[in-house]
Write a protein that holds these residues in place. Structure first.
Motif, PDB file in Angstrom:
ATOM      1  N   VAL A  33       9.529  -4.945   6.949  1.00 30.43           N
ATOM      2  CA  VAL A  33       8.565  -3.898   7.263  1.00 30.43           C
ATOM      3  C   VAL A  33       7.416  -4.510   8.066  1.00 30.43           C
ATOM      4  CG1 VAL A  33       6.994  -2.162   6.278  1.00 30.43           C
ATOM      5  CG2 VAL A  33       9.178  -2.665   5.153  1.00 30.43           C
ATOM      6  N   ASN A  34       6.792  -3.714   8.935  1.00 29.56           N
ATOM      7  CA  ASN A  34       5.624  -4.154   9.688  1.00 29.56           C
ATOM      8  C   ASN A  34       4.375  -3.459   9.137  1.00 29.56           C
ATOM      9  OD1 ASN A  34       7.170  -5.707  11.578  1.00 29.56           O
ATOM     10  ND2 ASN A  34       7.702  -3.811  12.626  1.00 29.56           N
ATOM     11  N   PRO A  35       3.690  -4.079   8.165  1.00 28.69           N
ATOM     12  CA  PRO A  35       2.514  -3.423   7.600  1.00 28.69           C
ATOM     13  C   PRO A  35       1.289  -3.581   8.504  1.00 28.69           C
ATOM     14  CG  PRO A  35       3.450  -5.102   6.109  1.00 28.69           C
ATOM     15  CD  PRO A  35       3.999  -5.332   7.478  1.00 28.69           C
ATOM     16  N   LEU A  65      -3.240  -4.081  18.448  1.00 32.61           N
ATOM     17  CA  LEU A  65      -2.413  -3.899  17.250  1.00 32.61           C
ATOM     18  C   LEU A  65      -0.938  -4.099  17.570  1.00 32.61           C
ATOM     19  CD1 LEU A  65      -4.145  -0.776  15.633  1.00 32.61           C
ATOM     20  CD2 LEU A  65      -4.483  -3.197  15.086  1.00 32.61           C
ATOM     21  N   ASP A  66      -0.500  -3.569  18.707  1.00 32.20           N
ATOM     22  CA  ASP A  66       0.896  -3.757  19.126  1.00 32.20           C
ATOM     23  C   ASP A  66       1.212  -5.241  19.294  1.00 32.20           C
ATOM     24  OD1 ASP A  66       1.440  -1.065  19.125  1.00 32.20           O
ATOM     25  OD2 ASP A  66       1.142  -0.802  21.285  1.00 32.20           O
ATOM     26  N   ASP A  67       0.295  -5.964  19.930  1.00 31.96           N
ATOM     27  CA  ASP A  67       0.526  -7.392  20.163  1.00 31.96           C
ATOM     28  C   ASP A  67       0.646  -8.152  18.846  1.00 31.96           C
ATOM     29  OD1 ASP A  67       0.491  -7.005  22.866  1.00 31.96           O
ATOM     30  OD2 ASP A  67      -1.560  -7.727  23.163  1.00 31.96           O
ATOM     31  N   LEU A  68      -0.228  -7.821  17.880  1.00 34.46           N
ATOM     32  CA  LEU A  68      -0.197  -8.523  16.594  1.00 34.46           C
ATOM     33  C   LEU A  68       1.084  -8.206  15.825  1.00 34.46           C
ATOM     34  CD1 LEU A  68      -3.921  -8.093  15.478  1.00 34.46           C
ATOM     35  CD2 LEU A  68      -2.791 -10.218  16.161  1.00 34.46           C
ATOM     36  N   ASN A 101       3.961  -7.162  17.102  1.00 29.18           N
ATOM     37  CA  ASN A 101       5.100  -7.760  17.822  1.00 29.18           C
ATOM     38  C   ASN A 101       5.174  -9.266  17.629  1.00 29.18           C
ATOM     39  OD1 ASN A 101       5.897  -5.260  18.802  1.00 29.18           O
ATOM     40  ND2 ASN A 101       4.707  -5.460  20.689  1.00 29.18           N
ATOM     41  N   ALA A 102       4.006  -9.880  17.360  1.00 25.19           N
ATOM     42  CA  ALA A 102       3.978 -11.322  17.111  1.00 25.19           C
ATOM     43  C   ALA A 102       4.224 -11.654  15.647  1.00 25.19           C
ATOM     44  CB  ALA A 102       2.643 -11.910  17.565  1.00 25.19           C
ATOM     45  N   ASP A 103       4.549 -10.634  14.851  1.00 27.89           N
ATOM     46  CA  ASP A 103       4.935 -10.800  13.452  1.00 27.89           C
ATOM     47  C   ASP A 103       3.746 -11.090  12.526  1.00 27.89           C
ATOM     48  OD1 ASP A 103       7.279 -10.280  12.174  1.00 27.89           O
ATOM     49  OD2 ASP A 103       7.811 -12.361  11.855  1.00 27.89           O
ATOM     50  N   TYR A 104       2.569 -10.623  12.908  1.00 26.40           N
ATOM     51  CA  TYR A 104       1.406 -10.732  12.049  1.00 26.40           C
ATOM     52  C   TYR A 104       1.138  -9.406  11.329  1.00 26.40           C
ATOM     53  CZ  TYR A 104       0.244 -15.158  14.307  1.00 26.40           C
ATOM     54  OH  TYR A 104       0.271 -16.443  14.770  1.00 26.40           O
ATOM     55  N   ILE A 105       0.323  -9.470  10.280  1.00 29.64           N
ATOM     56  CA  ILE A 105      -0.160  -8.280   9.588  1.00 29.64           C
ATOM     57  C   ILE A 105      -1.611  -8.057   9.998  1.00 29.64           C
ATOM     58  CG2 ILE A 105      -0.631  -7.186   7.368  1.00 29.64           C
ATOM     59  CD1 ILE A 105       1.453  -8.993   6.090  1.00 29.64           C
ATOM     60  N   PRO A 106      -1.908  -7.041  10.819  1.00 30.62           N
ATOM     61  CA  PRO A 106      -3.304  -6.753  11.153  1.00 30.62           C
ATOM     62  C   PRO A 106      -4.025  -6.161   9.934  1.00 30.62           C
ATOM     63  CG  PRO A 106      -1.776  -5.750  12.730  1.00 30.62           C
ATOM     64  CD  PRO A 106      -0.974  -6.168  11.545  1.00 30.62           C
ATOM     65  N   VAL A 107      -5.233  -6.655   9.677  1.00 36.73           N
ATOM     66  CA  VAL A 107      -6.075  -6.131   8.600  1.00 36.73           C
ATOM     67  C   VAL A 107      -7.327  -5.578   9.270  1.00 36.73           C
ATOM     68  CG1 VAL A 107      -7.256  -6.638   6.440  1.00 36.73           C
ATOM     69  CG2 VAL A 107      -5.176  -7.893   7.035  1.00 36.73           C
ATOM     70  N   VAL A 108      -7.436  -4.252   9.346  1.00 39.61           N
ATOM     71  CA  VAL A 108      -8.429  -3.600  10.194  1.00 39.61           C
ATOM     72  C   VAL A 108      -9.606  -3.085   9.370  1.00 39.61           C
ATOM     73  CG1 VAL A 108      -8.809  -1.836  11.955  1.00 39.61           C
ATOM     74  CG2 VAL A 108      -6.531  -2.870  11.704  1.00 39.61           C
TER      75      VAL A 108
END
Length: 330
Positions: free
Chosen positions: A65-67, A162-165, A167-174
């Motif tokens: 999943v991409n959270p 957000l798309d870049d993060l 796609n780079a397999d990171y979890i953005p915390v906004v």
């Protein structure tokens, strides 16, 4: 050398395997998809609850999943304002945010709260990246009302960062701080941020973790907890005030997301152990699920893959062998 009687004194339990087998079709259904999770309430304040929720989010990440996490921090902001003797005032459920208070809001949300969540996630690896809504203009807002000061109404979401993060397999915390159309900063409602981000990035689902078990038709009557409702029913509840005040931003955000094509929206209790996993990876769920139409209420099921089928076969064979062994001993 160790003996089984010492390492497995109660024998082999099949419960863990059964849980995994039940989750497999749901995992298959959600793998590779983006889920926006609005995180708040007591599950954020309590350190152990926070760690548990972050563990569950990491598990979702591990199964594909991409959270994307969105958070506010109302309690932390209030405590900080009281500590420096800034007045705490609310109008119509929204915090009156003076320019001085806005500076403190930025410090608390972007510095303290955001980094605590990033730290909790990164205990399991370098998964998480802290992001302010003002970074790269991810969230842009205008003043909601002169009476509220630096409280913003979202005008647009800029998704490239957000798309870049993701796609780079990171979890953005906004953190729910927005860049103003006037060049300043705005305090924006985190529920509304989650709904707008889910809509903008084309998320599969948006989940709101709160302090109650879901949406009630009548909050005073706990038997009226709603397990499923449609977009039309949600709109009716908003228009006719059939919902508690605190749920209105969440419900409106669900409507925003579903209107934009998000598949489902969920409201659930973040203090319930593993509620996120139970809601997303089991057939029963634990909170309230909102769908765009009645047809969308049906689970988009897929046949079990070969791996899941093999697990089922192995479990059945193991059960049959155990039964045969008991009969032989008897």
């Amino acid at each position: 050398m160790k003996y089984a009687k010492d390492t497995r004194p109660k024998g082999v339990s099949h419960k863990a395997a059964e849980v995994l087998v039940e989750a497999l079709p749901w995992i298959k259904n959600i793998t590779g998809k983006t889920v926006v999770i609005k995180y708040g309430g007591s599950a954020m304040v309590d350190a152990q609850l926070r760690a548990d929720v972050m563990n569950d989010i990491v598990l979702l990440k591990i199964v594909g999943v991409n959270p994307v996490i969105v958070h506010g921090g109302g309690k932390a902001i209030t405590e900080a304002m009281e500590f420096v003797n800034l007045p705490v005032e609310f109008k119509d459920g929204q915090r009156v945010t003076t320019p001085e208070a806005m500076d403190l809001v930025r410090t608390v949300l972007m510095g303290k709260v955001n980094q605590e969540l990033v730290e909790a996630l990164n205990e399991h690896g370098n998964f998480a990246v802290g992001v302010s809504g003002a970074d790269a203009g991810v969230i842009v807002a205008e003043q909601a009302s002169p009476d509220l000061g630096r409280v913003g109404r979202i005008t647009r979401i800029n998704r490239p960062l957000l798309d870049d993060l993701v796609n780079a397999d990171y979890i953005p915390v906004v953190a729910s701080v927005a860049l103003g159309e006037d060049g300043g900063f705005y305090n924006v409602n985190a529920d509304m941020v989650a709904g707008h981000i889910a809509a903008a990035i084309g998320a599969h689902k948006v989940v709101f973790l709160t302090d109650v078990d879901g949406l009630y038709e009548n909050f005073e009557d706990k038997s009226t907890l709603i397990s499923n409702l449609t977009l039309f029913e949600a709109q009716y509840m908003i228009e006719n005030n059939v919902v508690s005040t605190g749920m209105i931003p969440k419900l409106k955000s669900c409507v925003t997301a579903l209107d934009a094509g998000v598949f489902r929206a969920h409201i659930l209790n973040g203090t319930t152990p593993h509620s996120l996993l139970l809601e997303l990876l089991t057939s029963t769920g634990v909170g309230t699920t909102m769908h765009s139409t009645e047809e969308a209420c049906k689970f988009d099921s897929h046949p079990l893959g070969n791996f899941a089928s093999k697990l089922l076969e192995n479990r059945e064979q193991a059960a049959a062998q155990a039964a045969a062994a008991e009969r032989f001993v008897g």
